[in-house]
Design a protein around this motif. Structure first.
Motif, PDB file in Angstrom:
ATOM      1  N   GLY A  98      12.697   7.649   5.092  1.00  0.00           N
ATOM      2  CA  GLY A  98      12.771   8.271   6.420  1.00  0.00           C
ATOM      3  C   GLY A  98      11.520   9.106   6.602  1.00  0.00           C
ATOM      4  O   GLY A  98      10.436   8.726   6.178  1.00  0.00           O
ATOM      5  N   SER A  99      11.678  10.284   7.184  1.00  0.00           N
ATOM      6  CA  SER A  99      10.518  11.177   7.359  1.00  0.00           C
ATOM      7  C   SER A  99      10.985  12.519   7.889  1.00  0.00           C
ATOM      8  O   SER A  99      12.011  12.595   8.589  1.00  0.00           O
ATOM      9  CB  SER A  99       9.539  10.573   8.363  1.00  0.00           C
ATOM     10  N   GLU A 140      -2.460   4.503   4.377  1.00  0.00           N
ATOM     11  CA  GLU A 140      -3.136   3.852   5.512  1.00  0.00           C
ATOM     12  C   GLU A 140      -2.415   4.079   6.847  1.00  0.00           C
ATOM     13  O   GLU A 140      -2.829   3.584   7.892  1.00  0.00           O
ATOM     14  CB  GLU A 140      -3.265   2.351   5.226  1.00  0.00           C
ATOM     15  N   THR A 145       0.851  -1.207   0.000  1.00  0.00           N
ATOM     16  CA  THR A 145       0.000   0.000   0.000  1.00  0.00           C
ATOM     17  C   THR A 145       0.879   1.247   0.000  1.00  0.00           C
ATOM     18  O   THR A 145       2.107   1.169   0.136  1.00  0.00           O
ATOM     19  CB  THR A 145      -0.898   0.054   1.261  1.00  0.00           C
ATOM     20  N   GLY A 146       0.231   2.392  -0.119  1.00  0.00           N
ATOM     21  CA  GLY A 146       0.869   3.680   0.148  1.00  0.00           C
ATOM     22  C   GLY A 146       2.099   3.976  -0.673  1.00  0.00           C
ATOM     23  O   GLY A 146       2.169   3.705  -1.880  1.00  0.00           O
ATOM     24  N   ILE A 147       3.086   4.546  -0.024  1.00  0.00           N
ATOM     25  CA  ILE A 147       4.296   5.020  -0.703  1.00  0.00           C
ATOM     26  C   ILE A 147       5.052   3.848  -1.327  1.00  0.00           C
ATOM     27  O   ILE A 147       5.560   3.942  -2.451  1.00  0.00           O
ATOM     28  CB  ILE A 147       5.197   5.797   0.300  1.00  0.00           C
ATOM     29  N   ALA A 155       5.955 -11.502   4.570  1.00  0.00           N
ATOM     30  CA  ALA A 155       6.872 -11.759   5.681  1.00  0.00           C
ATOM     31  C   ALA A 155       6.833 -10.602   6.662  1.00  0.00           C
ATOM     32  O   ALA A 155       6.733  -9.438   6.248  1.00  0.00           O
ATOM     33  CB  ALA A 155       8.298 -11.924   5.143  1.00  0.00           C
ATOM     34  N   GLY A 210       6.507  14.417   4.207  1.00  0.00           N
ATOM     35  CA  GLY A 210       5.649  14.919   5.273  1.00  0.00           C
ATOM     36  C   GLY A 210       4.379  14.081   5.255  1.00  0.00           C
ATOM     37  O   GLY A 210       4.332  13.028   4.588  1.00  0.00           O
ATOM     38  N   ARG A 224       5.951   1.567  10.265  1.00  0.00           N
ATOM     39  CA  ARG A 224       4.657   1.777  10.895  1.00  0.00           C
ATOM     40  C   ARG A 224       4.768   2.856  11.963  1.00  0.00           C
ATOM     41  O   ARG A 224       5.820   3.034  12.573  1.00  0.00           O
ATOM     42  CB  ARG A 224       4.093   0.483  11.464  1.00  0.00           C
ATOM     43  N   THR A 249       1.362  12.124   4.352  1.00  0.00           N
ATOM     44  CA  THR A 249       1.041  11.598   3.022  1.00  0.00           C
ATOM     45  C   THR A 249      -0.208  10.728   3.139  1.00  0.00           C
ATOM     46  O   THR A 249      -0.361   9.997   4.130  1.00  0.00           O
ATOM     47  CB  THR A 249       2.235  10.764   2.496  1.00  0.00           C
ATOM     48  N   THR A 254      10.494  -2.992  13.235  1.00  0.00           N
ATOM     49  CA  THR A 254      10.211  -2.829  11.802  1.00  0.00           C
ATOM     50  C   THR A 254      11.040  -1.679  11.231  1.00  0.00           C
ATOM     51  O   THR A 254      11.764  -1.847  10.244  1.00  0.00           O
ATOM     52  CB  THR A 254       8.708  -2.532  11.560  1.00  0.00           C
TER      53      THR A 254
HETATM   54  N1  LIG Z   1       2.151   8.429   5.391  1.00  0.00           N
HETATM   55  C1  LIG Z   1       2.934   9.370   5.898  1.00  0.00           C
HETATM   56  O1  LIG Z   1       2.479  10.458   6.259  1.00  0.00           O
HETATM   57  C2  LIG Z   1       4.427   9.144   5.985  1.00  0.00           C
HETATM   58  C3  LIG Z   1       5.241  10.257   6.158  1.00  0.00           C
HETATM   59  C4  LIG Z   1       6.611  10.070   6.241  1.00  0.00           C
HETATM   60  C5  LIG Z   1       7.142   8.798   6.143  1.00  0.00           C
HETATM   61  N2  LIG Z   1       6.323   7.734   5.987  1.00  0.00           N
HETATM   62  C6  LIG Z   1       6.931   6.407   5.897  1.00  0.00           C
HETATM   63  O2  LIG Z   1       6.588   5.833   4.656  1.00  0.00           O
HETATM   64  C7  LIG Z   1       6.712   4.418   4.748  1.00  0.00           C
HETATM   65  C8  LIG Z   1       5.489   3.780   4.117  1.00  0.00           C
HETATM   66  O3  LIG Z   1       4.352   4.127   4.883  1.00  0.00           O
HETATM   67  P1  LIG Z   1       2.965   4.539   4.213  1.00  0.00           P
HETATM   68  O4  LIG Z   1       2.677   5.914   4.613  1.00  0.00           O
HETATM   69  O5  LIG Z   1       2.968   4.186   2.788  1.00  0.00           O
HETATM   70  O6  LIG Z   1       1.964   3.629   5.075  1.00  0.00           O
HETATM   71  P2  LIG Z   1       1.141   2.305   4.747  1.00  0.00           P
HETATM   72  O7  LIG Z   1       0.198   2.533   3.630  1.00  0.00           O
HETATM   73  O8  LIG Z   1       0.619   1.889   6.073  1.00  0.00           O
HETATM   74  O9  LIG Z   1       2.249   1.276   4.238  1.00  0.00           O
HETATM   75  C9  LIG Z   1       3.142   0.639   5.110  1.00  0.00           C
HETATM   76  C10 LIG Z   1       3.720  -0.573   4.412  1.00  0.00           C
HETATM   77  O10 LIG Z   1       4.702  -1.177   5.277  1.00  0.00           O
HETATM   78  C11 LIG Z   1       4.336  -2.545   5.464  1.00  0.00           C
HETATM   79  N3  LIG Z   1       4.739  -3.009   6.787  1.00  0.00           N
HETATM   80  C12 LIG Z   1       4.502  -2.441   7.990  1.00  0.00           C
HETATM   81  N4  LIG Z   1       5.020  -3.197   8.974  1.00  0.00           N
HETATM   82  C13 LIG Z   1       5.574  -4.279   8.366  1.00  0.00           C
HETATM   83  C14 LIG Z   1       6.246  -5.422   8.855  1.00  0.00           C
HETATM   84  N5  LIG Z   1       6.472  -5.626  10.159  1.00  0.00           N
HETATM   85  N6  LIG Z   1       6.682  -6.332   7.952  1.00  0.00           N
HETATM   86  C15 LIG Z   1       6.463  -6.153   6.629  1.00  0.00           C
HETATM   87  N7  LIG Z   1       5.837  -5.092   6.111  1.00  0.00           N
HETATM   88  C16 LIG Z   1       5.397  -4.164   6.987  1.00  0.00           C
HETATM   89  C17 LIG Z   1       2.844  -2.592   5.287  1.00  0.00           C
HETATM   90  O11 LIG Z   1       2.489  -3.918   4.945  1.00  0.00           O
HETATM   91  P3  LIG Z   1       1.249  -4.688   5.637  1.00  0.00           P
HETATM   92  O12 LIG Z   1       0.031  -3.925   5.264  1.00  0.00           O
HETATM   93  O13 LIG Z   1       1.301  -6.029   5.013  1.00  0.00           O
HETATM   94  O14 LIG Z   1       1.508  -4.668   7.106  1.00  0.00           O
HETATM   95  C18 LIG Z   1       2.660  -1.631   4.121  1.00  0.00           C
HETATM   96  O15 LIG Z   1       2.971  -2.278   2.916  1.00  0.00           O
HETATM   97  C19 LIG Z   1       6.891   4.097   6.229  1.00  0.00           C
HETATM   98  O16 LIG Z   1       8.257   3.849   6.493  1.00  0.00           O
HETATM   99  C20 LIG Z   1       6.460   5.386   6.915  1.00  0.00           C
HETATM  100  O17 LIG Z   1       7.090   5.554   8.149  1.00  0.00           O
HETATM  101  C21 LIG Z   1       4.970   7.882   5.898  1.00  0.00           C
END
Ligand SMILES: NC(=O)c1ccc[n+]([C@@H]2O[C@H](COP(=O)([O-])OP(=O)(O)OC[C@H]3O[C@@H](n4cnc5c(N)ncnc54)[C@H](OP(=O)(O)O)[C@@H]3O)[C@@H](O)[C@H]2O)c1
Length: 266
Positions: free
Chosen positions: A142-143, A192, A18-20, A63, A187, A94, A189, A114
């Motif tokens: 990162g973030s 989920e 999902t997501g990024i 995994a 920032g 996460r 985004t 993680t």
């Molecule tokens: N969204 C934001 O505002 C934001 C801002 C800055 C940085 N980030 C970073 O961007 C990255 C991606 O996050 P996202 O925003 O795209 O959120 P997301 O939609 O929740 O995606 C997170 C992804 O990481 C996977 N994941 C989480 N824990 C895991 C684990 N223990 N083992 C394997 N896969 C795992 C999830 O897979 P499952 O669904 O299978 O668990 C999912 O594919 C993260 O590192 C987050 O910290 C996000």
């Protein structure tokens, strides 16, 4: 953008369900890379269908990357492919809202394992292979949270401070090699992330956010150009610049306003 080595290697994206991460996988597929994608839940198996239009091969690994066993499973699949990893996008991560003392310690450990331990384990193993093969590109997600002591998301922000810092340090260690290291610092985004971190009743959870495709494309481009870092969006760039002028105490207080449970209902 495109191929820089005579024999193209594969691209690996963690957190690609999902997501990024999904959007990073889309970038690599659009660029013609065969992929290994990983995430924790069965949804990862849909990625090959969702990105099927690109005509590349996509192998999915389900995994838990917070565990050494999960990382080992991903490494086994990569090894069985037989080709070198050219692009590694260590994106799985996460968040975790609420006050530190109100969080369960199992959840806290999962965030650290993680975002930090799993990321380090994977990058250590693939990084050594890249050193051997003498090429590769590594992208960390990162973030901008890494710049801010994150009251009511304290552990998460701490893990991202680690990732941001570590990426710059590793990049410096790699300067005499053909391996580049880039850190993508988004920032807020639209993914989920906030729902999973139980942040939906916060100002942060309810605020307007950047598009995940836009964020991923910027990160992918920066990685392919071998840049050190990318902060996406002008308001996030402004925030990171301002963070340099504020005391950590002030930053933590400001973070409380947007991340404290119920702050979105005021
Ligand atoms: N969204 C934001 O505002 C934001 C801002 C800055 C940085 N980030 C970073 O961007 C990255 C991606 O996050 P996202 O925003 O795209 O959120 P997301 O939609 O929740 O995606 C997170 C992804 O990481 C996977 N994941 C989480 N824990 C895991 C684990 N223990 N083992 C394997 N896969 C795992 C999830 O897979 P499952 O669904 O299978 O668990 C999912 O594919 C993260 O590192 C987050 O910290 C996000």
């Amino acid at each position: 953008m495109g191929q820089i080595y005579p024999d193209r290697g594969i691209a690996v994206v963690t957190g690609a369900s999902t997501g990024i991460g999904f959007e990073l996988a889309r970038c690599a597929a659009g660029d013609g890379y065969d992929l290994v994608v990983a995430a924790d839940e069965p949804g990862i198996h849909d990625v090959a269908d969702l990105l099927g239009e690109h005509g590349v091969s996509i192998r999915a690994v389900e995994a838990d990357l917070s565990t050494p066993e999960g990382i080992a499973r991903l490494i086994d699949v990569i090894a069985s492919d037989g080709r070198p990893v050219e692009l590694l996008m260590a994106n799985a991560g996460r968040g975790l809202g609420h006050g530190f003392l109100d969080q369960s310690f199992d959840d806290i450990r999962r965030v650290v394992d993680t975002n930090i331990m799993g990321t380090l384990d994977l990058v250590h193993r693939i990084g050594r292979q890249m050193r051997e093969q003498q090429f590769g590109r590594i992208l960390f997600t990162g973030s901008i949270a890494g710049y801010i002591p994150g009251a009511f998301q304290a552990v998460y922000n701490g893990t991202k401070a680690f990732v941001d810092s570590f990426a710059y340090a590793l990049r410096e260690e790699m300067t005499d090699t053909n391996i580049t290291v880039t850190v993508l610092m988004p920032g807020p985004t639209e993914t989920e992330f906030f729902e999973r971190a139980d942040l939906m009743d916060t100002e942060m959870g309810q605020a307007d956010k950047d598009d995940a495709g836009y964020v991923a494309r910027a990160g992918y481009r920066a990685m392919m150009n071998g840049e050190a870092d990318i902060v996406t969006g002008w308001s996030n760039k402004l925030q990171t610049t301002m963070a340099g002028f504020m005391s950590p105490e002030t930053l933590a207080r400001r973070h409380r306003r947007i991340a404290e449970p119920g702050s979105g209902l005021r």
